[in-house]
Design a protein around this motif. Sequence first.
Motif, PDB file in Angstrom:
ATOM      1  N   PHE A  41       0.834  -1.196   0.000  1.00  0.00           N
ATOM      2  CA  PHE A  41       0.000   0.000   0.000  1.00  0.00           C
ATOM      3  C   PHE A  41       0.876   1.256   0.000  1.00  0.00           C
ATOM      4  CE2 PHE A  41      -2.532   3.367   1.856  1.00  0.00           C
ATOM      5  CZ  PHE A  41      -3.791   3.184   1.319  1.00  0.00           C
ATOM      6  N   ILE A  42       1.874   1.275   0.870  1.00  0.00           N
ATOM      7  CA  ILE A  42       2.765   2.433   0.977  1.00  0.00           C
ATOM      8  C   ILE A  42       3.514   2.679  -0.336  1.00  0.00           C
ATOM      9  CG2 ILE A  42       4.886   3.266   2.102  1.00  0.00           C
ATOM     10  CD1 ILE A  42       3.807   1.970   4.683  1.00  0.00           C
ATOM     11  N   ASN A  43       3.881   1.609  -0.998  1.00  0.00           N
ATOM     12  CA  ASN A  43       4.616   1.732  -2.263  1.00  0.00           C
ATOM     13  C   ASN A  43       3.714   2.006  -3.465  1.00  0.00           C
ATOM     14  OD1 ASN A  43       7.150   1.280  -1.061  1.00  0.00           O
ATOM     15  ND2 ASN A  43       6.873  -0.951  -1.158  1.00  0.00           N
ATOM     16  N   GLY A  44       2.405   2.067  -3.222  1.00  0.00           N
ATOM     17  CA  GLY A  44       1.461   2.351  -4.303  1.00  0.00           C
ATOM     18  C   GLY A  44       1.198   1.171  -5.209  1.00  0.00           C
ATOM     19  N   ASN A  45       1.394  -0.034  -4.668  1.00  0.00           N
ATOM     20  CA  ASN A  45       1.258  -1.239  -5.485  1.00  0.00           C
ATOM     21  C   ASN A  45      -0.026  -2.003  -5.198  1.00  0.00           C
ATOM     22  OD1 ASN A  45       3.781  -0.783  -6.686  1.00  0.00           O
ATOM     23  ND2 ASN A  45       4.859  -1.876  -5.068  1.00  0.00           N
ATOM     24  N   CYS A  46      -1.139  -1.286  -5.099  1.00  0.00           N
ATOM     25  CA  CYS A  46      -2.421  -1.968  -4.908  1.00  0.00           C
ATOM     26  C   CYS A  46      -3.523  -1.123  -5.537  1.00  0.00           C
ATOM     27  CB  CYS A  46      -2.692  -2.223  -3.427  1.00  0.00           C
ATOM     28  SG  CYS A  46      -2.849  -0.741  -2.432  1.00  0.00           S
ATOM     29  N   ASN A  47      -4.681  -1.729  -5.697  1.00  0.00           N
ATOM     30  CA  ASN A  47      -5.781  -1.055  -6.388  1.00  0.00           C
ATOM     31  C   ASN A  47      -6.293   0.163  -5.635  1.00  0.00           C
ATOM     32  OD1 ASN A  47      -5.828  -2.841  -8.576  1.00  0.00           O
ATOM     33  ND2 ASN A  47      -7.146  -4.289  -7.484  1.00  0.00           N
ATOM     34  N   ILE A  48      -6.271   0.120  -4.289  1.00  0.00           N
ATOM     35  CA  ILE A  48      -6.832   1.224  -3.522  1.00  0.00           C
ATOM     36  C   ILE A  48      -5.820   2.338  -3.261  1.00  0.00           C
ATOM     37  CG2 ILE A  48      -8.688  -0.084  -2.453  1.00  0.00           C
ATOM     38  CD1 ILE A  48      -6.991  -0.509  -0.020  1.00  0.00           C
ATOM     39  N   ASN A  49      -4.582   2.132  -3.667  1.00  0.00           N
ATOM     40  CA  ASN A  49      -3.584   3.211  -3.596  1.00  0.00           C
ATOM     41  C   ASN A  49      -2.529   3.005  -4.674  1.00  0.00           C
ATOM     42  OD1 ASN A  49      -2.187   5.540  -2.567  1.00  0.00           O
ATOM     43  ND2 ASN A  49      -0.702   4.142  -1.694  1.00  0.00           N
ATOM     44  N   ARG A  50      -2.543   3.872  -5.676  1.00  0.00           N
ATOM     45  CA  ARG A  50      -1.608   3.781  -6.789  1.00  0.00           C
ATOM     46  C   ARG A  50      -0.494   4.818  -6.695  1.00  0.00           C
ATOM     47  NH1 ARG A  50      -1.743  -1.041  -9.330  1.00  0.00           N
ATOM     48  NH2 ARG A  50      -3.849  -1.645  -9.950  1.00  0.00           N
ATOM     49  N   ARG A  51      -0.480   5.586  -5.602  1.00  0.00           N
ATOM     50  CA  ARG A  51       0.518   6.637  -5.443  1.00  0.00           C
ATOM     51  C   ARG A  51       1.408   6.325  -4.243  1.00  0.00           C
ATOM     52  NH1 ARG A  51      -0.665  12.914  -3.741  1.00  0.00           N
ATOM     53  NH2 ARG A  51       1.446  13.722  -4.092  1.00  0.00           N
ATOM     54  N   ALA A  52       2.705   6.278  -4.463  1.00  0.00           N
ATOM     55  CA  ALA A  52       3.637   5.958  -3.378  1.00  0.00           C
ATOM     56  C   ALA A  52       3.566   7.005  -2.268  1.00  0.00           C
ATOM     57  CB  ALA A  52       5.057   5.870  -3.914  1.00  0.00           C
ATOM     58  N   ILE A  53       3.665   6.525  -1.036  1.00  0.00           N
ATOM     59  CA  ILE A  53       3.594   7.381   0.156  1.00  0.00           C
ATOM     60  C   ILE A  53       5.006   7.695   0.645  1.00  0.00           C
ATOM     61  CG2 ILE A  53       2.994   7.329   2.624  1.00  0.00           C
ATOM     62  CD1 ILE A  53       0.474   5.727   1.771  1.00  0.00           C
ATOM     63  N   ARG A  54       5.223   8.951   1.036  1.00  0.00           N
ATOM     64  CA  ARG A  54       6.492   9.344   1.655  1.00  0.00           C
ATOM     65  C   ARG A  54       6.294   9.300   3.166  1.00  0.00           C
ATOM     66  NH1 ARG A  54       9.100  14.388   3.288  1.00  0.00           N
ATOM     67  NH2 ARG A  54      11.357  14.152   3.074  1.00  0.00           N
ATOM     68  N   VAL A  55       6.946   8.370   3.826  1.00  0.00           N
ATOM     69  CA  VAL A  55       6.795   8.205   5.274  1.00  0.00           C
ATOM     70  C   VAL A  55       7.776   9.121   5.992  1.00  0.00           C
ATOM     71  CG1 VAL A  55       6.927   6.590   7.202  1.00  0.00           C
ATOM     72  CG2 VAL A  55       6.059   5.811   4.982  1.00  0.00           C
ATOM     73  N   ILE A  56       7.270   9.899   6.972  1.00  0.00           N
ATOM     74  CA  ILE A  56       8.133  10.758   7.783  1.00  0.00           C
ATOM     75  C   ILE A  56       8.070  10.305   9.240  1.00  0.00           C
ATOM     76  CG2 ILE A  56       7.871  12.742   6.218  1.00  0.00           C
ATOM     77  CD1 ILE A  56       5.969  13.987   8.292  1.00  0.00           C
ATOM     78  N   SER A  57       9.087  10.669   9.990  1.00  0.00           N
ATOM     79  CA  SER A  57       9.161  10.294  11.404  1.00  0.00           C
ATOM     80  C   SER A  57       8.341  11.253  12.257  1.00  0.00           C
ATOM     81  CB  SER A  57      10.618  10.310  11.878  1.00  0.00           C
ATOM     82  OG  SER A  57      11.112  11.646  11.851  1.00  0.00           O
ATOM     83  N   GLU A  58       8.109  10.881  13.497  1.00  0.00           N
ATOM     84  CA  GLU A  58       7.394  11.757  14.425  1.00  0.00           C
ATOM     85  C   GLU A  58       8.182  13.030  14.696  1.00  0.00           C
ATOM     86  OE1 GLU A  58       5.292   9.674  17.795  1.00  0.00           O
ATOM     87  OE2 GLU A  58       6.334   7.929  16.928  1.00  0.00           O
ATOM     88  N   SER A  59       9.501  12.940  14.726  1.00  0.00           N
ATOM     89  CA  SER A  59      10.312  14.140  14.956  1.00  0.00           C
ATOM     90  C   SER A  59      10.203  15.104  13.780  1.00  0.00           C
ATOM     91  CB  SER A  59      11.776  13.771  15.210  1.00  0.00           C
ATOM     92  OG  SER A  59      12.311  13.036  14.127  1.00  0.00           O
ATOM     93  N   ASP A  60      10.188  14.575  12.554  1.00  0.00           N
ATOM     94  CA  ASP A  60       9.993  15.428  11.376  1.00  0.00           C
ATOM     95  C   ASP A  60       8.592  16.051  11.388  1.00  0.00           C
ATOM     96  OD1 ASP A  60      12.511  14.922  10.364  1.00  0.00           O
ATOM     97  OD2 ASP A  60      11.847  13.248   9.118  1.00  0.00           O
ATOM     98  N   PHE A  61       7.627  15.254  11.792  1.00  0.00           N
ATOM     99  CA  PHE A  61       6.232  15.719  11.881  1.00  0.00           C
ATOM    100  C   PHE A  61       6.123  16.900  12.839  1.00  0.00           C
ATOM    101  CE2 PHE A  61       1.993  14.926  14.040  1.00  0.00           C
ATOM    102  CZ  PHE A  61       1.194  15.359  12.990  1.00  0.00           C
TER     103      PHE A  61
END
Length: 221
Positions: A41-61
């Motif tokens: 899902f995170i990599n955008g390799n499924c039907n319900i999400n085709r767009r890769a996700i950029r994961v950030i840390s809690e400190s960056d958040f």
Amino acid sequence: MNKTLYTLLAIMLGITLFTSCNKEETYAEQKERERGYINNFINGNCNINRRAIRVISESDFKAQGETTDTAKNEYVLFSSTGVYMQIVEKGTGELFKKLDNGESADVLCRYTEYNINGDSLKSTNDNSFSKSTLCEKMTVRNTSGTFTASFVYGNMPNIYGTLSVPSGWLIPLRYINLGRLASDEDRLAHVKIIVPHNQGQPNATSNVYACFYDIVYQRGN
């Protein structure tokens, strides 16, 4: 003759039971499978999400004001729970604010739920998908930063047979503002979250699958 036959039958039964037990997934294997689906899902390799996700840390958040950049499709990972969250809208308006310590409030939600493992729509009360006119209504309390809640009514308690609110639904309440629309400039809080089985609804917990939720939060009357 009969003794020999019974012995053979017992051996065959034992082999069948052993083979059957070996085919059953362990809890560790189920979690590993779930992790694989979340990664897809995170990599955008499924039907319900085709767009890769950029994961950030809690400190960056925290460093960027507890916001996520939707243009970059950012999600923050809360490592203690395994929940990923994107804040689409924080909740803006003159009367919008976070739920204060010691405060209780009714919160109304519009949501859509997807089974990440099954790569499919699971449930929703969003009018664009269904004919439902009911929001999910839950009563929420903030106790020193710990949020507890129970459903009053809605699709979720009807489907899953419990008034307990998934823990994953409560995490955004630490960061969003609740309010009601009073002008054209006001915006309701809107988040997207990836919820692993141990933070989800009962069916997800017992069957070890992750869900993706798109949720809009509004303060009740």
